[in-house]
Write an enzyme that holds these catalytic residues in place. Structure first.
Site, PDB file in Angstrom:
ATOM      1  N   LYS A   9      34.158  51.168  67.480  1.00 60.54           N
ATOM      2  CA  LYS A   9      34.829  49.887  67.671  1.00 60.54           C
ATOM      3  C   LYS A   9      34.659  49.352  69.101  1.00 60.54           C
ATOM      4  CE  LYS A   9      38.342  50.726  64.073  1.00 60.54           C
ATOM      5  NZ  LYS A   9      39.815  50.821  63.822  1.00 60.54           N
ATOM      6  N   TYR A  49      38.170  44.348  56.199  1.00 59.17           N
ATOM      7  CA  TYR A  49      39.578  44.738  56.231  1.00 59.17           C
ATOM      8  C   TYR A  49      40.413  43.998  55.184  1.00 59.17           C
ATOM      9  CZ  TYR A  49      39.108  47.555  60.509  1.00 59.17           C
ATOM     10  OH  TYR A  49      38.783  48.534  61.431  1.00 59.17           O
ATOM     11  N   PHE A  57      49.734  43.246  61.103  1.00 56.28           N
ATOM     12  CA  PHE A  57      48.720  43.536  62.117  1.00 56.28           C
ATOM     13  C   PHE A  57      47.345  42.965  61.794  1.00 56.28           C
ATOM     14  CE2 PHE A  57      49.010  47.220  59.223  1.00 56.28           C
ATOM     15  CZ  PHE A  57      47.689  47.348  58.803  1.00 56.28           C
ATOM     16  N   ARG A  85      36.400  61.655  58.509  1.00 57.65           N
ATOM     17  CA  ARG A  85      37.795  61.291  58.834  1.00 57.65           C
ATOM     18  C   ARG A  85      38.525  62.427  59.550  1.00 57.65           C
ATOM     19  NH1 ARG A  85      39.922  56.429  56.960  1.00 57.65           N
ATOM     20  NH2 ARG A  85      42.042  57.221  56.778  1.00 57.65           N
ATOM     21  N   THR A  91      45.218  57.850  61.960  1.00 55.36           N
ATOM     22  CA  THR A  91      45.121  56.419  62.292  1.00 55.36           C
ATOM     23  C   THR A  91      45.810  56.095  63.618  1.00 55.36           C
ATOM     24  OG1 THR A  91      45.076  55.894  59.937  1.00 55.36           O
ATOM     25  CG2 THR A  91      45.667  54.097  61.437  1.00 55.36           C
ATOM     26  N   ARG A 102      40.162  60.324  68.011  1.00 56.69           N
ATOM     27  CA  ARG A 102      41.358  59.547  68.382  1.00 56.69           C
ATOM     28  C   ARG A 102      42.326  60.392  69.208  1.00 56.69           C
ATOM     29  NH1 ARG A 102      41.954  56.760  62.403  1.00 56.69           N
ATOM     30  NH2 ARG A 102      40.683  54.896  62.783  1.00 56.69           N
ATOM     31  N   ASN A 112      42.027  52.172  68.340  1.00 55.75           N
ATOM     32  CA  ASN A 112      41.823  53.553  67.890  1.00 55.75           C
ATOM     33  C   ASN A 112      40.359  53.951  67.723  1.00 55.75           C
ATOM     34  OD1 ASN A 112      41.313  52.303  65.475  1.00 55.75           O
ATOM     35  ND2 ASN A 112      43.003  53.244  64.347  1.00 55.75           N
ATOM     36  N   HIS A 115      36.122  53.631  63.135  1.00 56.34           N
ATOM     37  CA  HIS A 115      36.458  53.456  61.720  1.00 56.34           C
ATOM     38  C   HIS A 115      35.630  54.415  60.889  1.00 56.34           C
ATOM     39  CE1 HIS A 115      37.073  51.607  57.757  1.00 56.34           C
ATOM     40  NE2 HIS A 115      35.775  51.790  57.588  1.00 56.34           N
ATOM     41  N   GLU A 126      31.663  49.307  51.798  1.00 59.63           N
ATOM     42  CA  GLU A 126      31.548  49.056  53.241  1.00 59.63           C
ATOM     43  C   GLU A 126      30.101  49.180  53.718  1.00 59.63           C
ATOM     44  OE1 GLU A 126      34.363  51.709  55.044  1.00 59.63           O
ATOM     45  OE2 GLU A 126      36.083  50.610  54.244  1.00 59.63           O
TER      46      GLU A 126
HETATM   47  P1  DAT Z   1      42.178  53.920  59.223  1.00 61.18           P
HETATM   48  O1  DAT Z   1      41.413  53.124  60.255  1.00 61.18           O
HETATM   49  O2  DAT Z   1      42.636  55.253  59.782  1.00 61.18           O
HETATM   50  O3  DAT Z   1      41.449  54.057  57.915  1.00 61.18           O
HETATM   51  P2  DAT Z   1      43.893  51.966  57.894  1.00 61.18           P
HETATM   52  O4  DAT Z   1      42.786  51.742  56.937  1.00 61.18           O
HETATM   53  O5  DAT Z   1      45.233  52.271  57.345  1.00 61.18           O
HETATM   54  O6  DAT Z   1      43.533  53.125  58.943  1.00 61.18           O
HETATM   55  O7  DAT Z   1      44.058  50.679  58.829  1.00 61.18           O
HETATM   56  C1  DAT Z   1      42.922  50.030  59.340  1.00 61.18           C
HETATM   57  C2  DAT Z   1      43.177  49.708  60.790  1.00 61.18           C
HETATM   58  O8  DAT Z   1      44.279  48.810  60.900  1.00 61.18           O
HETATM   59  C3  DAT Z   1      43.553  50.909  61.644  1.00 61.18           C
HETATM   60  O9  DAT Z   1      42.436  51.621  62.121  1.00 61.18           O
HETATM   61  C4  DAT Z   1      44.331  50.258  62.747  1.00 61.18           C
HETATM   62  C5  DAT Z   1      45.022  49.093  62.071  1.00 61.18           C
HETATM   63  N1  DAT Z   1      46.385  49.459  61.672  1.00 61.18           N
HETATM   64  C6  DAT Z   1      46.741  50.218  60.616  1.00 61.18           C
HETATM   65  N2  DAT Z   1      48.075  50.380  60.552  1.00 61.18           N
HETATM   66  C7  DAT Z   1      48.569  49.676  61.603  1.00 61.18           C
HETATM   67  C8  DAT Z   1      49.872  49.436  62.105  1.00 61.18           C
HETATM   68  N3  DAT Z   1      50.962  49.934  61.505  1.00 61.18           N
HETATM   69  N4  DAT Z   1      49.982  48.673  63.230  1.00 61.18           N
HETATM   70  C9  DAT Z   1      48.914  48.157  63.836  1.00 61.18           C
HETATM   71  N5  DAT Z   1      47.641  48.352  63.416  1.00 61.18           N
HETATM   72  C10 DAT Z   1      47.485  49.097  62.317  1.00 61.18           C
HETATM   73 MG    MG Z   2      40.992  52.621  56.495  1.00 65.79          MG
END
Ligand code: DAT
Ligand code: MG
Length: 149
Positions: A9, A49, A57, A85, A91, A102, A112, A115, A126
């Site tokens: 990222k 996303y 968010f 992962r 996350t 992370r 973070n 991805h 994806e």
């Molecule tokens: P990951 O990236 O671990 O697969 P995710 O798919 O649940 O996590 O979410 C995608 C991204 O969105 C994550 O990398 C960061 C952001 N995100 C997720 N939950 C969040 C939250 N509670 N507050 C802020 N950003 C968040």
């Molecule tokens: Mg995800």
């Protein structure tokens, strides 16, 4: 063989961590079959996303991922999605185990670093969002028999 989409990222690129992050997947034994640097458009970010649309968010997430260049890659291997992962970590970086990307480099869920696809269907979707089939190489390494039984 499973495939996963990895995004290094914008924060990780800005912090000079491309090599460090690629190294961790490479040394784990995941095979890189596609890799490029790009700037993610708003349309691609919203598509990638899409499952988070409507969440508090979401706008910040789209802003972040489109803010500066990223490095995207496709990794292949048995259970590549789960393996990647595990290497990436939880996350929320403050919950991520030390030794994960992370956990070693992150402080904030909104920064973070990397991805990784979360299940096989997401991986297929994806990868197709970011790469054409022509950009992906079918190849084997001479070390593969020492990494995959
Ligand atoms: P990951 O990236 O671990 O697969 P995710 O798919 O649940 O996590 O979410 C995608 C991204 O969105 C994550 O990398 C960061 C952001 N995100 C997720 N939950 C969040 C939250 N509670 N507050 C802020 N950003 C968040
Ligand atoms: Mg995800």
């Amino acid at each position: 063989m499973e495939r996963t989409l990895i995004i290094v990222k914008p924060d990780a690129v800005q912090r000079g961590l491309i090599g460090e992050i690629v190294k961790r997947f490479e040394q784990r034994g995941l095979r890189i079959i596609g890799l490029k640097m790009m700037q993610v458009s708003e349309a691609l970010a919203k598509k990638h996303y899409g499952e988070h649309e409507g969440k508090s968010f979401f706008e910040g997430l789209v802003q972040y991922i489109t803010s500066a260049p990223v490095v995207v890659m496709v990794l292949e291997g048995p259970n590549a999605i789960a393996a990647a992962r595990t290497t990436i970590g939880a996350t929320k970086p403050h919950e991520a185990a030390a030794g994960t990307i992370r956990g070693d480099f992150g402080m904030d869920v909104g920064r973070n670093l990397v991805h990784g696809s979360d299940k096989p269907e997401s991986g297929l979707r994806e990868v197709a969002n970011f790469f054409t089939e022509e950009e992906l190489l079918s190849w084997s390494r001479s070390t593969d028999p020492w990494i995959f039984e």
